[in-house]
Write an enzyme that holds these catalytic residues in place. Sequence first.
Site, mmCIF file in Angstrom:
data_model
loop_
_atom_site.group_PDB
_atom_site.id
_atom_site.type_symbol
_atom_site.label_atom_id
_atom_site.label_comp_id
_atom_site.label_asym_id
_atom_site.label_seq_id
_atom_site.Cartn_x
_atom_site.Cartn_y
_atom_site.Cartn_z
ATOM 1 N N GLU A 1 74.998 35.868 56.681
ATOM 2 C CA GLU A 1 76.435 35.500 56.481
ATOM 3 C C GLU A 1 77.284 36.411 56.164
ATOM 4 O OE1 GLU A 1 76.439 33.946 52.221
ATOM 5 O OE2 GLU A 1 77.722 32.163 52.924
ATOM 6 N N CYS B 1 81.330 29.586 51.279
ATOM 7 C CA CYS B 1 79.944 29.312 51.831
ATOM 8 C C CYS B 1 79.860 28.347 53.006
ATOM 9 C CB CYS B 1 79.179 28.918 50.402
ATOM 10 S SG CYS B 1 80.061 28.000 49.420
ATOM 11 N N GLU C 1 73.198 27.628 44.819
ATOM 12 C CA GLU C 1 73.927 27.207 45.916
ATOM 13 C C GLU C 1 74.084 28.887 46.764
ATOM 14 O OE1 GLU C 1 76.168 27.823 48.481
ATOM 15 O OE2 GLU C 1 78.043 27.027 47.106
ATOM 16 N N LYS D 1 78.725 33.026 33.300
ATOM 17 C CA LYS D 1 79.136 34.520 33.547
ATOM 18 C C LYS D 1 80.005 34.555 34.905
ATOM 19 C CE LYS D 1 77.406 37.931 35.939
ATOM 20 N NZ LYS D 1 78.695 38.527 36.653
HETATM 21 P P1 NDP Z 1 75.904 38.220 44.350
HETATM 22 O O1 NDP Z 1 74.808 37.001 44.743
HETATM 23 O O2 NDP Z 1 75.782 39.332 43.855
HETATM 24 O O3 NDP Z 1 76.845 37.577 43.161
HETATM 25 C C1 NDP Z 1 77.176 36.167 42.649
HETATM 26 C C2 NDP Z 1 76.781 36.110 41.150
HETATM 27 O O4 NDP Z 1 75.555 36.544 40.803
HETATM 28 C C3 NDP Z 1 77.709 37.061 40.412
HETATM 29 O O5 NDP Z 1 78.228 36.455 39.370
HETATM 30 C C4 NDP Z 1 76.930 38.295 40.237
HETATM 31 O O6 NDP Z 1 77.401 39.099 39.142
HETATM 32 C C5 NDP Z 1 75.889 37.597 39.855
HETATM 33 N N1 NDP Z 1 74.625 38.576 39.765
HETATM 34 C C6 NDP Z 1 74.378 39.487 41.025
HETATM 35 N N2 NDP Z 1 73.035 40.173 40.372
HETATM 36 C C7 NDP Z 1 72.606 39.263 39.559
HETATM 37 C C8 NDP Z 1 71.320 39.332 39.000
HETATM 38 N N3 NDP Z 1 70.324 40.069 39.369
HETATM 39 N N4 NDP Z 1 71.102 38.473 38.020
HETATM 40 C C9 NDP Z 1 71.853 37.295 37.706
HETATM 41 N N5 NDP Z 1 73.182 37.403 38.486
HETATM 42 C C10 NDP Z 1 73.420 38.255 39.135
HETATM 43 O O7 NDP Z 1 76.723 38.041 45.616
HETATM 44 P P2 NDP Z 1 77.803 39.253 45.953
HETATM 45 O O8 NDP Z 1 79.031 39.113 45.192
HETATM 46 O O9 NDP Z 1 77.191 40.624 45.915
HETATM 47 O O10 NDP Z 1 78.133 38.912 47.578
HETATM 48 C C11 NDP Z 1 76.930 39.292 48.557
HETATM 49 C C12 NDP Z 1 76.948 38.064 49.604
HETATM 50 O O11 NDP Z 1 76.560 36.837 48.912
HETATM 51 C C13 NDP Z 1 78.353 37.635 50.115
HETATM 52 O O12 NDP Z 1 78.683 38.661 51.112
HETATM 53 C C14 NDP Z 1 78.108 36.393 50.652
HETATM 54 O O13 NDP Z 1 77.386 36.321 51.859
HETATM 55 C C15 NDP Z 1 77.375 35.636 49.474
HETATM 56 N N6 NDP Z 1 77.808 34.922 48.610
HETATM 57 C C16 NDP Z 1 77.751 33.624 48.811
HETATM 58 C C17 NDP Z 1 78.553 32.933 47.813
HETATM 59 C C18 NDP Z 1 78.379 31.354 47.930
HETATM 60 O O14 NDP Z 1 79.623 30.762 47.599
HETATM 61 N N7 NDP Z 1 77.257 30.759 48.362
HETATM 62 C C19 NDP Z 1 79.293 33.277 46.786
HETATM 63 C C20 NDP Z 1 79.397 34.758 46.875
HETATM 64 C C21 NDP Z 1 78.601 35.639 47.666
HETATM 65 P P3 NDP Z 1 78.627 40.392 39.642
HETATM 66 O O15 NDP Z 1 79.524 39.998 40.741
HETATM 67 O O16 NDP Z 1 79.125 40.538 38.495
HETATM 68 O O17 NDP Z 1 77.689 41.377 39.977
#
Ligand code: NDP
Length: 505
Positions: free
Chosen positions: A408, A307, A273, A199
Amino acid sequence: MSSASDDVSQSKETILSRHREAAAEVVPDHTQMYIGGEWQAAASGETFDTLDPTTGEVLASVARGGAEDVDRAVEAAWEAFDEEWADTTESERQAVLLEIADRVEEHAEELAKLETLDNGKTLMEARIDMGSTAEQFRYFAGAIEIDRGQTESGDGYHGQVIKEPYGVVGQIIPWNFPLTMASWKLAPALAAGNCSVIKPAEQTPLSLLRLMEIVGDVVPDGVVNVVTGYGEEAGEPISTHEDVRKIAFTGSTTVGKQIMRNAADTVTDVTLELGGKSPIVVHEDADPHEAVETIAFAIFANTGECCEAGSRLFVHEDVADAVLEGLQGAAEGMTVGDPLDEETDLGPKVSREQVERTMEYLESAKEGGAEFLAGGDAPDDEALEDGCFVAPTLVEGLDHDHEAVQEEIFGPVLEVFRWEDYDEMIELANDVDYGLAGGVITNDIEKADRTARDIEAGYIWVNTWHEMSPGLPYGGYKQSGIGREMSVDTLDHYTQTKSIKYGLD
Ligand code: NDP
């Protein structure tokens, strides 16, 4: 800081028409889900819009997947595994991965443009991403050949250890490096012999859909299934599905913890991660000019949406003034604007929501007594007002336990601390829940080695940042995650170990 209105190539009208033209050229024809080798609408028939963060315009409407679609995808993946993929030889899988790598390279410019439109990263950054995407597939094509089995023979027996794929794995990826993150997950999973239900993030689904258009005839039907949609609706059912045997996730700590809880119900293996708050340590012998270059790259690359970004700077008092003056110049000298313009250094954040999140931290930092050495707000520029822009920001004077330091921010925001006592500095550098990365800037090998060992993190850079090699494992200590990506170690996360003991008496 240079801004768009300084330059006619970045006027509002020029940006808009450049983006519309690029979208007409590269947005994929198929924006449904890719399941069992076919393009399929969501069972609900619903869609959601993915936006261009530079202009705020809709790029495409994409299928809004849900639990029923995940069921279909998992079923298609098992069918592909049972009927074909489980029986492929290493060299057959190797050929598939190599062909994917070649095609990513052939289509690199188009994919990079698409990534820039959907994510906001500069075209130069997106081109680098396409290079590392191809590299991942090529690396794991090679890694397949490393035999990780063992044998043991003793009196009256012969023992053998073999590695077997899980079957169907669930992979949930974020929006900051959309196609590269997909490659980090897909390449080792497929190499190890698994089929995937993957996804992409709701903000950036397009490059993975386009990849499946490009490689659909190479990857057997059902081996890779892309379910688009929102996290709660399409991600959650992947992480709770009882026929998904392994989950790999990159994203926020909050969701990572939820995924781990979900996986507990079915005792499913997880790798996570979950981001970082990485310290950059500058020693007193560092060359200020070189330090500034490394630090600016560590925090501002990809608009800070990395990240592993170096987001807390610990600079020795002896070089602090020179380094901070240089950083101020670097931040103010960056061209913030249209990421499709080759002259731009810093593109927009991925979404309005992400801008608001960053601004809340900056507001809280102001209340906490922060001094802003640069930035602190959106750029003052009419041409960028519809986009998700944040100016490169330097903050000094916060207590280390302030939320803006501990959490973060995921934006172009660097927090600065001066130090004289090494032990006190290292204690602060490690005083966060995260432990993904860190770095040290010095010309003294002993100092480099000591600090690299003292920082509690999974990846340390010395006099550089962000540079990764597919052969070096990447992943976090503490709440930055579990498991590693890249490197042959990752194949262990996508296989199960079986011991077979033959009685010979
Ligand atoms: P999320 O953790 O919500 O998103 C990452 C992925 O998880 C997306 O594909 C998202 O889907 C999916 N997701 C969200 N909720 C669920 C769930 N309940 N079950 C399964 N999958 C889920 O991060 P955000 O986009 O909200 O970003 C928030 C913060 O997270 C950022 O500001 C940053 O600090 C951190 N982050 C860290 C990353 C890294 O590289 N470690 C990358 C991205 C964010 P969808 O987007 O479709 O809702």
